[in-house]
Design a protein around this motif. Structure first.
Motif, short mmCIF file in Angstrom:
data_model
loop_
_atom_site.label_atom_id
_atom_site.label_comp_id
_atom_site.label_asym_id
_atom_site.label_seq_id
_atom_site.Cartn_x
_atom_site.Cartn_y
_atom_site.Cartn_z
N ALA A 1 17.17 7.42 -30.44
CA ALA A 1 17.90 6.61 -31.42
C ALA A 1 18.00 7.34 -32.75
CB ALA A 1 17.17 5.28 -31.60
N LEU A 2 16.91 8.06 -33.10
CA LEU A 2 16.89 8.81 -34.36
C LEU A 2 17.99 9.87 -34.38
CD1 LEU A 2 14.90 8.68 -36.76
CD2 LEU A 2 13.76 10.68 -35.78
N GLN A 3 18.06 10.62 -33.27
CA GLN A 3 19.10 11.67 -33.21
C GLN A 3 20.49 11.07 -33.19
OE1 GLN A 3 18.62 14.53 -30.08
NE2 GLN A 3 16.83 15.47 -31.06
N ALA A 4 20.64 10.03 -32.42
CA ALA A 4 21.97 9.41 -32.30
C ALA A 4 22.41 8.89 -33.67
CB ALA A 4 21.92 8.28 -31.28
N SER A 5 21.48 8.29 -34.42
CA SER A 5 21.87 7.72 -35.71
C SER A 5 22.27 8.84 -36.68
CB SER A 5 20.73 6.90 -36.31
OG SER A 5 19.70 7.75 -36.71
N ALA A 6 21.60 9.99 -36.56
CA ALA A 6 21.96 11.11 -37.43
C ALA A 6 23.41 11.51 -37.19
CB ALA A 6 21.04 12.29 -37.17
N TYR A 7 23.79 11.57 -35.92
CA TYR A 7 25.18 11.94 -35.61
C TYR A 7 26.15 10.88 -36.09
CZ TYR A 7 24.15 16.19 -33.15
OH TYR A 7 23.78 17.46 -32.87
N LYS A 8 25.77 9.62 -35.85
CA LYS A 8 26.66 8.53 -36.30
C LYS A 8 26.83 8.61 -37.80
CE LYS A 8 25.75 5.13 -32.74
NZ LYS A 8 24.38 4.65 -32.50
N GLY A 9 25.71 8.86 -38.51
CA GLY A 9 25.74 8.95 -39.96
C GLY A 9 26.71 10.00 -40.43
N SER B 1 30.37 8.85 -39.91
CA SER B 1 30.94 7.80 -40.73
C SER B 1 31.30 8.31 -42.12
CB SER B 1 29.95 6.64 -40.85
OG SER B 1 28.76 7.10 -41.43
#
Ligand SMILES: Nc1ncnc2c1ncn2[C@@H]1O[C@H](COP(=O)(O)OP(=O)(O)OP(=O)(O)O)[C@@H](O)[C@H]1O
Ligand SMILES: [Mg+2]
Length: 634
Positions: free
Chosen positions: A623-631, A634
């Motif tokens: 989730a941490l890695q995925a959120s970094a990419y999403k961040g 956006s």
């Protein structure tokens, strides 16, 4: 904010500066050498001579036979020549007209000439053989050392004692072993050189022989003291010298060159170098002074002893014990013997000294042989149906705690299994155990039912391909970098290169696959970090292996290359079994099974979806890695 630098006290003299310098092992021998008396030296010599001759014999029988035999035979001719000289002088000093006396001396004179000629020829031949022996012995000894360093179990390289032993054996053991052999022959030469005139003197008159020894003692003492001074200086300076080499490498080698400039280290390094050089110079000047003093006292004593010998000869002559002619020949013999004896004492001192290092070499060989897998183990099968690690525990030598504890892993043929976890969690260690590079302390790794500890290690590792996290940048051609250690096949090599994206790297090199990847040689190239990694991955693909282990194969790759590589791994890379270690969790999600390691233990296992459902460490990290990419997006 300005950072205030603490003012440092000036550095201590380098000899006592122990920062980062393992000099202890140099000192142990220094002690022994400094305290050893002549008796100790003499007692050690026979064993050294025997060991050295055995080695020389192994290196080349003919050269050994010529070197030793030639010297012995030359000694016989020396004695013979001296006795013949005495007979020449006897004829010359006889009564009667001079032409008759000369004529009478002719046959003996001829014998002297023949003996001298033969002696010269024999010494030349044995000198040549001796010179030939040195490189051959050096090669034999170094090859044996490298055979051992490449065969010992990998844990040996985590043992500081082993490193010390290797250093000693490599630095001084190898060159000094050849010196032991060379000096052994020199000692034999010296012994023969002393014995021959002694024998000749004994033949002339029994009283004469001890006279030779009287004159030789002071010269021998001076030679010994001088040699001792030299070696003491060598020991005192050994750590300083190593530091000097290190510093000179830092200033003259390619690898640190950029940083030397970037951090403007020039003055600092030159200053350090200057300090060591000052110390070395002052010690050497001191030695030169002491050696001159030793030589002067030796010469003085020799002079006195020689006067005593001549006085003794005069007494023998005047009392009619020996005739004048024999006295003349005796003077010659004494002078010949003196020269040989000085050489002999020096050679014995050198033999003893190099023998200490030769001992180091032998110790290393014994130590290494104890760490080599015993021969005669069964060959592994060509592949496995299931590879299992069963409650494996492993502690690095000297480490405080285990790097892996009770780890169990199952890999079926053709599967892709991923190992994930934070830095230091034990992934690389587990990969190395699965590759048979380390053996577990407890538990077992099995190919089906067979423990890999019972298989021939080299044969097993031939079936496994490991792309290491800290792969080596071999200073060889691209082709050699890929094919290394396997049968060469150009077609397969190009396929492996294409699979790893290394073909694109090669396309830009003028010599293609034959380009040398080492800038230190003419025409050499260097690659970027990612380009090197592609070559390393190609090496992994090239090997026809049942099991391929990728330890972070994409850490330096660009996004496109990384994607291509993971796609290939995902398609099971031609049906091979794959163990994949990666921090890019998006890329391991397709693995058949994922093992999550934490502090040397498996804390979660299963396919991606299951681990996500579980909501544990893996899910967190993902989730941490995925959120970094999403961040970013956006
Ligand atoms: N040769 C070694 N000698 C002693 N300890 C070691 C050695 N190699 C690794 N370790 C220790 O063993 C533990 C596991 O290291 P390992 O290299 O297996 O971790 P890793 O999971 O591969 O980490 P990373 O993600 O940083 O590559 C760490 O605590 C590390 O400090
Ligand atoms: Mg690692």
């Amino acid at each position: 904010m300005r950072i205030r630098l603490r003012r440092r006290r000036p550095a201590q003299p380098v000899a006592s500066d122990r920062s980062g310098l393992a000099i202890d092992y140099w000192e142990t021998h220094g002690e022994e050498l400094l305290t050893a008396g002549l008796g100790a030296i003499a007692r050690r010599l026979p064993a050294l001579v025997a060991a050295a001759l055995r080695l020389a014999w192994q290196a080349n029988r003919r050269d050994t036979a010529v070197a030793v035999g030639g010297n012995l035979a030359a000694g016989v001719f020396t004695a013979f020549g001296l006795v013949a000289t005495s007979s020449v002088l006897t004829s010359l000093f006889a009564m009667g007209p001079t032409p008759d006396r000369v004529r009478a001396a002719l046959p003996s004179l001829l014998l002297v000439a023949v003996a001298t000629g033969l002696r010269g020829a024999l010494l030349t031949a044995s000198g040549w053989a001796q010179a030939r022996l040195k490189p051959q012995v050096e090669r034999l000894v170094e090859t044996r050392l490298l055979e051992l360093t490449t065969r010992v179990e990998l844990t040996a390289f985590d043992d500081p004692e082993f490193h010390n032993a290797v250093r000693r054996a490599r630095d001084t053991g190898v060159p000094d072993t050849a010196t032991v052999v060379e000096t052994t022959v020199t000692v034999i030469t010296g012994m023969v050189g002393v014995l021959a005139p002694a024998a000749a003197l004994a033949l002339m008159h029994p009283v004469l022989m001890p006279l030779l020894l009287v004159t030789a003692v002071p010269a021998g003492w001076a030679a010994m003291r001088s040699a001792r001074l030299r070696y003491q200086a060598f020991y005192r300076l050994s750590a300083a010298r190593r530091r000097k080499y290190m510093l000179s490498d830092m200033m003259a080698e390619r690898q640190p060159a950029a940083e030397v400039r970037a951090f403007t280290l020039r003055d600092f390094l030159l200053g350090q170098y200057g300090k060591v050089a000052d110390l070395e110079q002052s010690v050497q000047l001191e030695v030169a002074r002491d050696q001159a003093a030793a030589k002067a006292s030796g010469d003085l004593l020799t002079g006195a002893a020689t006067v005593a010998v001549y006085a003794a000869l005069a007494v023998l002559l005047s009392t009619g014990v020996i005739p004048l002619a024999v006295a003349g020949a005796a003077v010659l013999a004494v002078r010949t013997g003196q020269a040989s004896l000085t050489g002999l004492v020096q050679a014995m001192n050198r033999l003893y000294e190099s023998g200490l290092y030769f001992g180091d070499y032998l110790d290393f060989c014994r130590m290494a042989e104890a760490r080599v897998q015993p021969p005669g183990l069964a060959a592994p099968p060509a592949s496995f149906r299931t590879l299992t690690a069963e409650k494996v525990t492993f502690t690095y030598p000297g480490a405080d705690g285990p790097a892996l504890s009770q780890v169990s892993v199952t890999v079926k043929r053709g599967e892709v299994v991923a190992l994930v976890g934070e830095n230091g969690s034990g992934k690389t260690t587990l990969a190395k155990l699965l590759a048979g590079l380390y053996l577990p302390d407890s538990g077992a790794i099995r190919w089906d039912d067979t423990d890999i500890a019972d298989m021939d290690g080299d044969a097993l590792r031939r079936l496994i391909s490991v792309i290491a996290q800290d792969h080596t940048r071999w200073p060889l051609t691209v082709r050699e970098n890929i094919v290394m250690g396997s049968e060469p096949d150009d077609e397969l090599m190009m396929e492996a290169a294409a699979a790893a994206g290394a073909d694109k790297v090669v396309a830009d090199l003028s010599q293609g696959y034959d380009s040398l990847l080492d800038r230190r040689f003419r025409g050499g190239h260097d690659l970027s970090g990612g380009q090197w990694q592609r070559v390393a991955v190609a090496r992994g693909f090239y090997r026809d292996a049942a099991l391929v282990i990728f330890d972070e194969p994409t850490s330096a790759l660009d996004a496109r290359a990384e994607h291509a590589l993971f796609e290939r791994i995902r398609r099971h890379a031609d049906g091979r079994t794959i163990i994949l270690i990666s921090h890019r969790l998006a890329s391991v999600r397709y693995a058949d099974r994922i093992y999550v390691l934490e502090r040397g233990k498996v804390v979660e296992q299963g396919p991606h979806a299951e681990l996500m459902r579980r909501g544990g460490l893996y899910a967190d990290l993902y989730a941490l890695q995925a959120s970094a990419y999403k961040g970013e997006a956006s």
